[in-house]
Design a protein around this motif. Structure first.
Motif, PDB file in Angstrom:
ATOM      1  N   ASP A 193      -4.457  43.547 -11.000  1.00 19.08           N
ATOM      2  CA  ASP A 193      -5.599  42.645 -10.849  1.00 19.08           C
ATOM      3  C   ASP A 193      -5.968  42.005 -12.186  1.00 19.08           C
ATOM      4  O   ASP A 193      -6.303  40.810 -12.244  1.00 19.08           O
ATOM      5  N   ALA A 194      -5.919  42.791 -13.256  1.00 20.51           N
ATOM      6  CA  ALA A 194      -6.227  42.239 -14.575  1.00 20.51           C
ATOM      7  C   ALA A 194      -5.245  41.131 -14.939  1.00 20.51           C
ATOM      8  O   ALA A 194      -5.646  40.039 -15.377  1.00 20.51           O
ATOM      9  N   LEU A 195      -3.962  41.374 -14.731  1.00 18.35           N
ATOM     10  CA  LEU A 195      -2.954  40.365 -15.081  1.00 18.35           C
ATOM     11  C   LEU A 195      -3.116  39.113 -14.240  1.00 18.35           C
ATOM     12  O   LEU A 195      -3.031  37.987 -14.763  1.00 18.35           O
ATOM     13  N   LEU A 196      -3.354  39.272 -12.956  1.00 17.35           N
ATOM     14  CA  LEU A 196      -3.496  38.112 -12.087  1.00 17.35           C
ATOM     15  C   LEU A 196      -4.776  37.333 -12.374  1.00 17.35           C
ATOM     16  O   LEU A 196      -4.850  36.133 -12.105  1.00 17.35           O
ATOM     17  N   ASP A 197      -5.770  38.019 -12.942  1.00 15.08           N
ATOM     18  CA  ASP A 197      -7.028  37.351 -13.305  1.00 15.08           C
ATOM     19  C   ASP A 197      -7.002  36.801 -14.735  1.00 15.08           C
ATOM     20  O   ASP A 197      -7.998  36.242 -15.207  1.00 15.08           O
ATOM     21  N   GLY A 198      -5.887  37.001 -15.431  1.00 11.78           N
ATOM     22  CA  GLY A 198      -5.792  36.535 -16.809  1.00 11.78           C
ATOM     23  C   GLY A 198      -6.456  37.442 -17.824  1.00 11.78           C
ATOM     24  O   GLY A 198      -6.691  37.036 -18.962  1.00 11.78           O
ATOM     25  N   ARG A 199      -6.750  38.682 -17.408  1.00 14.58           N
ATOM     26  CA  ARG A 199      -7.356  39.643 -18.326  1.00 14.58           C
ATOM     27  C   ARG A 199      -6.290  40.575 -18.902  1.00 14.58           C
ATOM     28  O   ARG A 199      -5.181  40.661 -18.371  1.00 14.58           O
ATOM     29  N   THR A 200      -6.624  41.268 -19.971  1.00 13.77           N
ATOM     30  CA  THR A 200      -5.693  42.187 -20.616  1.00 13.77           C
ATOM     31  C   THR A 200      -5.948  43.610 -20.138  1.00 13.77           C
ATOM     32  O   THR A 200      -7.073  44.104 -20.263  1.00 13.77           O
ATOM     33  N   PRO A 201      -4.938  44.292 -19.588  1.00 14.92           N
ATOM     34  CA  PRO A 201      -5.122  45.694 -19.186  1.00 14.92           C
ATOM     35  C   PRO A 201      -5.465  46.574 -20.385  1.00 14.92           C
ATOM     36  O   PRO A 201      -5.112  46.261 -21.528  1.00 14.92           O
ATOM     37  N   VAL A 263       5.492  47.443 -16.530  1.00  7.74           N
ATOM     38  CA  VAL A 263       4.766  46.397 -15.809  1.00  7.74           C
ATOM     39  C   VAL A 263       5.073  45.028 -16.417  1.00  7.74           C
ATOM     40  O   VAL A 263       5.319  44.048 -15.698  1.00  7.74           O
ATOM     41  N   ALA A 264       5.066  44.946 -17.733  1.00  6.71           N
ATOM     42  CA  ALA A 264       5.361  43.673 -18.393  1.00  6.71           C
ATOM     43  C   ALA A 264       6.774  43.199 -18.058  1.00  6.71           C
ATOM     44  O   ALA A 264       7.000  42.008 -17.788  1.00  6.71           O
ATOM     45  N   GLU A 265       7.718  44.126 -18.051  1.00  2.76           N
ATOM     46  CA  GLU A 265       9.107  43.763 -17.733  1.00  2.76           C
ATOM     47  C   GLU A 265       9.252  43.294 -16.289  1.00  2.76           C
ATOM     48  O   GLU A 265       9.904  42.281 -16.010  1.00  2.76           O
ATOM     49  N   VAL A 266       8.629  44.030 -15.372  1.00  2.00           N
ATOM     50  CA  VAL A 266       8.795  43.726 -13.947  1.00  2.00           C
ATOM     51  C   VAL A 266       8.085  42.434 -13.567  1.00  2.00           C
ATOM     52  O   VAL A 266       8.624  41.594 -12.831  1.00  2.00           O
ATOM     53  N   THR A 267       6.871  42.256 -14.058  1.00  2.00           N
ATOM     54  CA  THR A 267       6.083  41.081 -13.673  1.00  2.00           C
ATOM     55  C   THR A 267       6.490  39.829 -14.435  1.00  2.00           C
ATOM     56  O   THR A 267       6.214  38.706 -13.993  1.00  2.00           O
ATOM     57  N   GLY A 268       7.128  39.996 -15.593  1.00  2.00           N
ATOM     58  CA  GLY A 268       7.443  38.852 -16.438  1.00  2.00           C
ATOM     59  C   GLY A 268       6.232  38.311 -17.171  1.00  2.00           C
ATOM     60  O   GLY A 268       6.287  37.229 -17.766  1.00  2.00           O
ATOM     61  N   ILE A 269       5.132  39.078 -17.151  1.00  2.00           N
ATOM     62  CA  ILE A 269       3.908  38.677 -17.847  1.00  2.00           C
ATOM     63  C   ILE A 269       3.811  39.485 -19.137  1.00  2.00           C
ATOM     64  O   ILE A 269       3.543  40.689 -19.113  1.00  2.00           O
ATOM     65  N   ALA A 270       4.055  38.830 -20.246  1.00  2.00           N
ATOM     66  CA  ALA A 270       4.019  39.528 -21.533  1.00  2.00           C
ATOM     67  C   ALA A 270       2.566  39.817 -21.927  1.00  2.00           C
ATOM     68  O   ALA A 270       1.714  38.933 -21.837  1.00  2.00           O
ATOM     69  N   PHE A 271       2.306  41.040 -22.319  1.00  2.00           N
ATOM     70  CA  PHE A 271       0.962  41.384 -22.773  1.00  2.00           C
ATOM     71  C   PHE A 271       1.020  42.624 -23.655  1.00  2.00           C
ATOM     72  O   PHE A 271       1.926  43.452 -23.535  1.00  2.00           O
TER      73      PHE A 271
END
Length: 319
Positions: A193-201, A263-271
């Motif tokens: 939810d944090a990633l999809l909302d643009g927030r940092t876990p 999570v970063a690897e699977v989603t492709g969302i670097a954080f």
């Protein structure tokens, strides 16, 4: 052979329902939908809408169906919230279990698999939790699960109830994109939810005595968990000997940091997760042995951490 799954519209219960069907057994579901979802139950599975606190409903359900046993998954499962709502927690988890056992006894149903929790151990000061590790629950939720185990044991002595309880820590992943974890308190939904909302876990502390400084925990795939619930039901139905309790544990665990990187690897969302202060009382490591369950209940870690994350992510995106 029909097994009633209480809480069968919830995240874990719905996976148990599907595992029963895949094993050639007939599931029947009762759920009050307080946290479950009607769409999680397959269309060909009979669904009873109601609470396990309703003894009359349970009695009617047992009268109308030839039930061979119960897999009891229903319950209030939020340990943190239970501290603020102890009476609600005890009503759902203790009174509810007692009402269910009474209805089973009246109907002559003598088999139950109980979905317990590793919360009964509290925060043990051991590297590997076994079934004999001292119980020291630190929330009304953990206490209620331990009392549930006592109720089963007492009813076993009093009335010959065949029973076993399965204890586990953190359940993640999805066995099908149609079922997902919707808890507002669990790690995977919070991170997604944090990633999809643009927030940092966030990670609570990175200075623990672990390989990467973050807490190590037992994470197990929900589909593996469901298989062992069905195996336990089969053993009870066959009259095979079972232990009173089993841990469904990984034996080694993974760190919160490892989860974030996966999570970063699977989603492709670097954080880069935000590091916050430790939470009071959080131990560095809690991991359970699953040796007894591997011996008796077909327990094994069939899914890797990447499997857990990717299946959960697929289910979240399918929502």
């Amino acid at each position: 052979m029909t097994w009633l799954v209480t809480g069968g519209a919830g995240y874990i219960g719905a996976h148990v329902v599907r595992a029963l069907g895949e094993a050639g057994l007939e599931p029947l579901v009762i759920d009050d939908l307080s946290s479950g979802h009607r769409e999680f139950v397959p269309a060909d599975v009979e669904f009873v809408h109601g609470s396990i606190l309703d003894g009359e409903l349970l009695s009617r359900t047992f009268e109308e169906h030839d039930v061979d046993g119960v897999i009891h998954v229903a319950g209030f499962k939020y340990a943190g919230v239970s501290v603020q709502q102890p009476l609600h927690t005890y009503a759902q988890n203790v009174t509810g279990t007692a009402v269910l056992l009474a209805a089973m006894a009246d109907a002559g149903i003598g088999r139950i698999v109980f979905s317990s929790s590793a919360a009964v151990y509290g925060t043990p000061d051991v590297d590997l939790v076994t079934e004999s590790t001292p119980k020291n629950p630190q929330s009304p939720y953990g206490e209620s699960k331990l009392i549930g185990e006592w109720l089963l044991a007492d009813q076993g002595r009093a009335a010959g109830l065949a029973h076993t309880a399965l204890r586990y820590f953190n359940v993640v992943g999805s066995g099908t994109p149609q079922i997902r974890d919707t808890s507002p308190h669990n790690l995977f939904p919070l991170v997604f939810d944090a990633l999809l909302d643009g927030r940092t876990p966030r990670i609570n502390g990175d200075d623990y005595p672990t390989p990467d400084g973050t807490c190590v925990r037992d994470y197990i795939h929900v589909a593996d968990l469901a298989v062992s619930h069905v195996a336990a039901a089969r053993r009870l139905a066959a009259g095979d000997a079972v232990e009173a309790v089993y841990n469904l544990g990984s034996g080694d665990g993974v760190s919160v940091g490892e989860i974030m990187r996966t999570v970063a690897e699977v989603t492709g969302i670097a954080f880069a997760p935000e590091i916050t202060a430790r939470r009071s009382g959080d131990p560095a490591r809690i991991v359970a042995s699953g040796d007894l369950a591997a011996r008796d209940l077909d327990w094994s870690m069939r899914h890797s951490l990447r499997d857990m994350v990717s299946s959960a992510w697929d289910a979240r995106r399918a929502a």
